[in-house]
Write an enzyme that holds these catalytic residues in place. Structure first.
Site, short mmCIF file in Angstrom:
data_model
loop_
_atom_site.label_atom_id
_atom_site.label_comp_id
_atom_site.label_asym_id
_atom_site.label_seq_id
_atom_site.Cartn_x
_atom_site.Cartn_y
_atom_site.Cartn_z
N ARG A 79 0.82 -1.21 0.00
CA ARG A 79 0.00 0.00 0.00
C ARG A 79 0.85 1.26 0.00
O ARG A 79 1.89 1.32 0.69
CB ARG A 79 -0.91 0.00 1.24
N HIS A 104 -1.12 -2.39 -4.53
CA HIS A 104 -0.63 -3.40 -5.48
C HIS A 104 -0.56 -2.92 -6.92
O HIS A 104 -0.96 -3.64 -7.85
CB HIS A 104 -1.51 -4.64 -5.40
N HIS A 178 1.67 -13.20 -5.81
CA HIS A 178 0.62 -13.22 -4.80
C HIS A 178 -0.11 -14.56 -4.75
O HIS A 178 -1.33 -14.63 -4.58
CB HIS A 178 -0.39 -12.09 -5.10
N SER A 179 0.65 -15.66 -4.88
CA SER A 179 0.02 -16.98 -4.75
C SER A 179 -0.41 -17.22 -3.31
O SER A 179 0.25 -16.81 -2.38
CB SER A 179 1.01 -18.07 -5.18
N TYR A 180 -1.56 -17.89 -3.17
CA TYR A 180 -2.08 -18.30 -1.87
C TYR A 180 -1.77 -19.79 -1.73
O TYR A 180 -2.34 -20.61 -2.46
CB TYR A 180 -3.59 -18.12 -1.81
N ASP A 251 -1.29 -9.84 8.19
CA ASP A 251 -1.27 -9.13 6.91
C ASP A 251 -0.10 -8.15 6.97
O ASP A 251 -0.20 -7.00 6.58
CB ASP A 251 -2.59 -8.39 6.72
N GLU A 312 4.63 -13.00 0.37
CA GLU A 312 4.96 -11.97 -0.64
C GLU A 312 6.33 -11.35 -0.35
O GLU A 312 6.44 -10.33 0.32
CB GLU A 312 3.87 -10.90 -0.65
C1 G6D Z 1 -6.15 -7.35 1.36
O1 G6D Z 1 -4.78 -6.39 3.06
C2 G6D Z 1 -4.86 -7.45 2.12
C3 G6D Z 1 -3.68 -7.37 1.20
O2 G6D Z 1 -2.48 -7.55 1.91
C4 G6D Z 1 -3.83 -8.45 0.13
O3 G6D Z 1 -2.74 -8.40 -0.73
C5 G6D Z 1 -5.14 -8.22 -0.61
O4 G6D Z 1 -6.22 -8.28 0.28
C6 G6D Z 1 -5.37 -9.29 -1.66
O5 G6D Z 1 -6.29 -6.07 0.84
#
Ligand code: G6D
Length: 347
Positions: A79, A104, A178-180, A251, A312
């Protein structure tokens, strides 16, 4: 090693899905759109390969990928408060795509461009070079930036992401993926029972808008201390204001104590899968998908909170406002390089 490419019909223009397959059957699939990783299969302790990342069932949904599933992120991951920063005495204003802030890379982020892709394979690895030129002013950022990202899968079940970029003007840049990740396999469980070990004694304090306050906090005696291993659920059950601000989870940007060694180890006890992360980056945002709801149709099931953990690796956009943070400044003609290796093992 094998590679393949398959056009995706009826979605974005010229979308193609690429596959990297090693000699053990481990597969990484990704799109030219956003460099989005749609699938990573990895073995459990019984050598049973299952998918370990979140991805949509219908690829049309990647056109509205508000959770950035699998995507390359930039020009600045994270951010930027008010979307504003000063550069060489000049005021730079970026579009605001999250309330009053820029997230992002904004509405024209690198997650939304169609990258040029060139596949390659050798005896020991299969990969692809993804290229894109982000023109001066694209996304609101100064400088024309030539970007190259290399996705590479090895026969050691390692997936390596190498980033390179050069700008014709002074600018700011920090890229990530940004893979989960969900090591249970095919999203059969959430991530709360995943154990994380992390080489970090400090993390960045956030305010209620998830904007860094400028303070760097010690992890000692908090649920942010992963140095000896901790389950993700600790941050969900926590009453620490920092976890509450993050919608009951993590986060946060963790600052690594050392570079270029395995800074993060994630294990899932039932499958026996272990994911290690080694990076040359100063830190990493760990995001435990606290913002996910149940409305999204994923490949295996409906989405839900805590279904994946994002790792990340990056530098810190807080450096635009505060001193003492890892910088994201990129001087003209200087080569930006970043290398992160995700290694899939079993315990
Ligand atoms: C939310 O705060 C989170 C971010 O860190 C994340 O990257 C995003 O969702 C996908 O905004």
């Amino acid at each position: 090693m094998q590679t393949s490419s398959n056009p995706i019909k009826g979605v974005g223009t010229d979308w193609t899905e690429y596959s990297l397959i090693n000699d053990h059957g481990m597969t990484v699939k990704f799109l030219n759109y956003g460099g989005i990783i749609t699938t990573i299969t990895a073995p459990d302790r019984d050598n049973h390969f299952e998918n370990v990342v979140i991805g949509f069932d219908n690829y049309q949904d990647y056109l509205n990928n508000e959770n950035y599933f699998g995507a390359l992120i930039g020009r600045v991951a994270g951010r930027i408060q008010q979307g504003h920063f000063m550069l060489n005495g000049q005021s730079c204003q970026l579009p605001k795509n999250e309330g009053e802030n820029h997230l992002h890379g904004g509405p024209a982020g690198l997650d939304k461009v169609v990258w040029q892709v060139e596949l390659f394979d050798t005896a020991t690895s299969a990969g692809a070079i993804l290229s894109h030129t982000s023109n001066d002013g694209e996304g609101g950022y100064p400088g024309t930036v030539k970007l190259k990202v290399c996705y590479r899968l090895t026969n050691d079940n390692q997936f390596m992401i190498d980033y390179e970029a050069v700008s014709d003007q002074d600018t700011v840049l920090t890229l990530t993926n940004h893979s989960y990740f969900n090591l249970s396999g095919d999203l059969k469980d959430n991530i709360l029972n995943h154990e994380v070990k992390m080489d970090s004694s400090q993390f960045v304090e956030l305010d209620h808008d998830l904007i860094p306050t400028g303070k760097i906090l010690s992890v000692t005696n908090t649920v942010f201390d992963f140095r000896n291993g901790r389950k993700i659920v600790d941050g969900v059950d926590s009453t620490d204001q920092q976890n509450i601000y993050a919608k009951n989870g993590y986060d946060h940007f963790f600052i690594f104590d050392h570079q270029n060694e395995e800074q993060v180890v994630v294990t899932e006890p039932i499958s026996g899968r272990m994911l290690t992360v080694k990076t040359d980056q100063p830190g990493m945002v760990m995001y435990t998908s606290n913002g996910l709801d149940h409305t999204l149709a994923l490949k295996e099931r409906q989405s839900e909170k805590y279904l994946g953990v994002c790792l990340e690796t990056q530098s810190s956009p807080a450096s635009l406002e505060h001193t003492g943070f890892p910088s994201i400044y990129l001087p003209a003609d200087e080569l930006y390089r970043q290398s992160t290796t995700f290694s899939f093992k079993t315990i």
